[in-house]
Design a protein around this motif. Structure first.
Motif, short mmCIF file in Angstrom:
data_model
loop_
_atom_site.label_atom_id
_atom_site.label_comp_id
_atom_site.label_asym_id
_atom_site.label_seq_id
_atom_site.Cartn_x
_atom_site.Cartn_y
_atom_site.Cartn_z
N UNK A 367 42.62 -17.90 -23.61
CA UNK A 367 42.08 -18.79 -22.57
C UNK A 367 42.41 -20.37 -22.68
N UNK A 368 41.95 -20.73 -23.81
CA UNK A 368 42.15 -22.22 -24.19
C UNK A 368 43.45 -22.50 -24.40
N UNK A 369 44.38 -21.66 -25.08
CA UNK A 369 45.76 -21.94 -25.41
C UNK A 369 46.57 -21.69 -24.09
N UNK A 370 45.96 -20.99 -23.01
CA UNK A 370 46.89 -20.93 -21.84
C UNK A 370 46.48 -21.91 -20.74
N UNK A 371 45.24 -22.57 -20.87
CA UNK A 371 44.70 -23.60 -19.71
C UNK A 371 45.23 -24.92 -20.24
N UNK A 373 44.06 -27.79 -19.12
CA UNK A 373 42.72 -28.56 -19.09
C UNK A 373 42.05 -28.29 -20.63
N UNK A 374 41.87 -26.99 -20.98
CA UNK A 374 41.07 -26.63 -21.98
C UNK A 374 41.92 -27.12 -23.28
N UNK A 375 43.20 -26.86 -23.19
CA UNK A 375 44.32 -27.45 -24.40
C UNK A 375 44.14 -28.87 -24.59
N UNK A 376 43.93 -29.55 -23.54
CA UNK A 376 43.81 -31.30 -23.63
C UNK A 376 42.62 -31.51 -24.08
N UNK A 377 41.30 -30.65 -23.93
CA UNK A 377 40.18 -30.92 -24.31
C UNK A 377 40.05 -30.93 -25.75
N UNK A 378 40.91 -29.71 -26.24
CA UNK A 378 40.82 -29.28 -27.58
C UNK A 378 41.38 -30.28 -28.45
N UNK A 379 42.43 -30.95 -28.12
CA UNK A 379 43.10 -32.01 -28.68
C UNK A 379 42.45 -33.45 -28.52
N UNK A 380 41.58 -33.56 -27.64
CA UNK A 380 40.96 -34.82 -27.29
C UNK A 380 40.10 -35.27 -28.13
N UNK A 381 39.40 -36.70 -28.29
CA UNK A 381 38.46 -37.22 -29.02
C UNK A 381 37.10 -36.44 -28.90
N UNK A 382 37.02 -35.43 -27.94
CA UNK A 382 35.81 -34.86 -27.76
C UNK A 382 35.62 -33.69 -28.63
N UNK A 383 36.75 -33.46 -29.43
CA UNK A 383 36.98 -32.07 -30.15
C UNK A 383 35.60 -32.12 -30.96
N UNK A 384 35.29 -33.18 -31.99
CA UNK A 384 34.13 -33.12 -32.54
C UNK A 384 32.95 -32.25 -32.06
N UNK A 385 32.59 -32.80 -30.91
CA UNK A 385 31.43 -32.33 -30.24
C UNK A 385 31.52 -30.99 -29.90
#
Length: 454
Positions: A367-371, A373-385
């Motif tokens: 789901x993360x790989x295909x979405x 939005x979720x892909x951007x979140x996973x590589x954003x500065x929010x990833x540590x959270x």
């Protein structure tokens, strides 16, 4: 004082009793082999490995060591009399598995006991693997995978060779798994970083011993406070099953790294040269750093009991390729692992939960790989959270199925899960049922169509 109290309270009557007369005893054996026997004929080395392993078995289990002797002799006779046939492989698997399960049945209690079946389950894999490797040795090289070529036996081993392999002090009581070909290379003096001389493996071995000692301290500190019986008390009802992971899994880490150190010291752990550096991880059964830091359930499984999982993958999962169904092969492999551990209902619940959790996690990763939005979140500065949240879920529920594994019987694990309202079952069931709707909401329609066509 803490360790003494731990022993006095009986919390080290389980696996750690095996450590005291198993893994540490392998270090002087390995030193003796390095100093006095490295250049001796193969017959002398086989005899040393056989008698040292039998001595450990006699010290731990007394006359019950005859169980292992019977199975080793039967396995040797099967190799000699049946040859490289499917019948030999099936007969070996059937006999060794039935013997182990009969042992579980007649010796089972509701507690964690030190008995002859513990090393016998390790021996069972060795002997069945031996029949597979001998069978593969009769095939054309083009028919074998690279790992099968590496393990295939071109000639039938002698009885003394099978005994040395079976009772080798670096793997008899608690593992790890290794092939007869690796053992033959050890006896031939090939597993060394300096040809013709004992390996320079003292420092790598002592590092693993030091890590094992650290795990022993952690286990000694926490086990008096959180024994397995704690999870059936009223106090537990306001706590979480994840505490079990911190305490009881240290037993397994301790066992693995101590035994790995023995294998490294003897040379069996030598794994060639990578990027100009000699590797000593051929017998590594734990990736400790990955085990402690991964936020993924699949990462924990990949770092845990590595050699046993590799054995199951090589001899069960991949040999079921003819089924043409990966999920079915996966389920069959997990079923084998379940009954290999024992006949208690807790094992069945644990491994069924493992399959379900991994299935949900793979769907979440897809789901993360295909979405977008979720892909951007996973590589954003929010990833540590995101990592912290993911790690919290992982730590919280990693111990959840292991409670059933530890408590064995239906009445015990049901009481514990009832006290926490089956929160793990509910969480992953809701996640599984929600996944199709999340994909519909977060994955573009075009992406969903492409996936269906694949």
């Amino acid at each position: 004082m803490r360790i003494k109290r731990c022993i006095d309270n009986g919390w080290m009557d389980g696996s750690t009793n095996m450590f005291s007369c198993g893994s540490p005893a392998g270090y002087p054996c390995a030193l003796l082999y390095r100093r006095l026997l490295f250049h001796q004929p193969a017959t002398v080395i086989h005899l040393f490995h056989s008698f040292s392993g039998l001595a450990l078995a006699a010290f731990n289990f007394g006359s019950q060591l005859y169980h292992s002797v019977v199975c080793v002799l039967v396995q040797f006779l099967m190799l000699r009399l049946m040859g490289r046939t499917v019948t030999a492989v099936l007969s070996s698997f059937t006999f060794q598995m039935i013997y182990l399960l009969a042992g579980y049945y007649y010796t089972a209690t509701e507690e964690y006991d030190i008995k002859w079946t513990m090393p016998h389950c390790v021996l069972m894999l060795k002997l069945v693997g031996l029949s597979f490797d001998y069978y593969d040795g009769g095939k054309e090289p083009s028919q074998l995978s690279p790992e099968q070529k590496k393990a295939a036996l071109l000639s039938v081993p002698s009885l003394l060779e099978v005994c040395g392999f079976s009772y080798f002090y670096g793997g008899f009581l608690v593992g790890p798994q290794f092939t007869l070909r690796s053992y033959q290379r050890l006896v031939a003096g090939e597993l060394t970083d300096c040809p013709g001389k004992p390996p320079n493996s003292v420092v790598p071995a002592m590092k693993r011993f030091g890590l094992g000692f650290l795990c022993l301290l952690i286990y000694a500190i926490f086990s008096p406070y959180y024994p397995d019986s704690y999870y059936q008390t009223a106090e537990y009802e306001v706590r979480t099953a994840s505490v079990w992971r911190t305490d009881s899994t240290e037993q397994y880490v301790l066992r693995c790294v101590l035994q790995e150190g023995v294998c490294i010291l003897s040379g069996l752990g030598y794994n060639g040269v990578v990027d100009g550096k000699h590797q000593w991880d051929a017998c590594a059964n734990m990736k400790v750093w990955l085990f402690e830091t991964t936020p993924l359930f699949s990462g924990t499984i990949a770092s845990f009991n590595i050699n046993t999982n590799a054995w199951v993958a090589r001899h069960v999962f991949k040999r079921l390729k003819f089924l043409g169904n990966k999920p079915l092969s996966h389920v069959t492999s997990l079923f084998f692992l379940t009954i290999w551990h024992g006949l208690h209902s807790g094992y069945f619940l644990c491994f069924s939960m493992e399959f379900f959790i991994i299935t949900v996690e793979r769907q979440a990763q897809a789901l993360v790989r295909d979405s977008p939005l979720l892909t951007r979140l996973a590589s954003s500065p929010l990833y540590p959270f995101i990592y912290v949240v993911q790690q919290f879920i992982h730590w919280l529920f990693m111990g959840y199925p292991l409670v059933a594994f530890c408590l064995f019987t239906y009445d015990k694990w049901l009481k514990v899960y009832s006290s926490v309202y089956f929160c793990g079952h509910v969480f992953f069931l809701v996640a599984y049922l929600s996944m199709p709707y999340l994909r519909k909401a977060l994955v573009p329609k075009k992406e969903r169509k492409d996936k269906k066509q694949e």
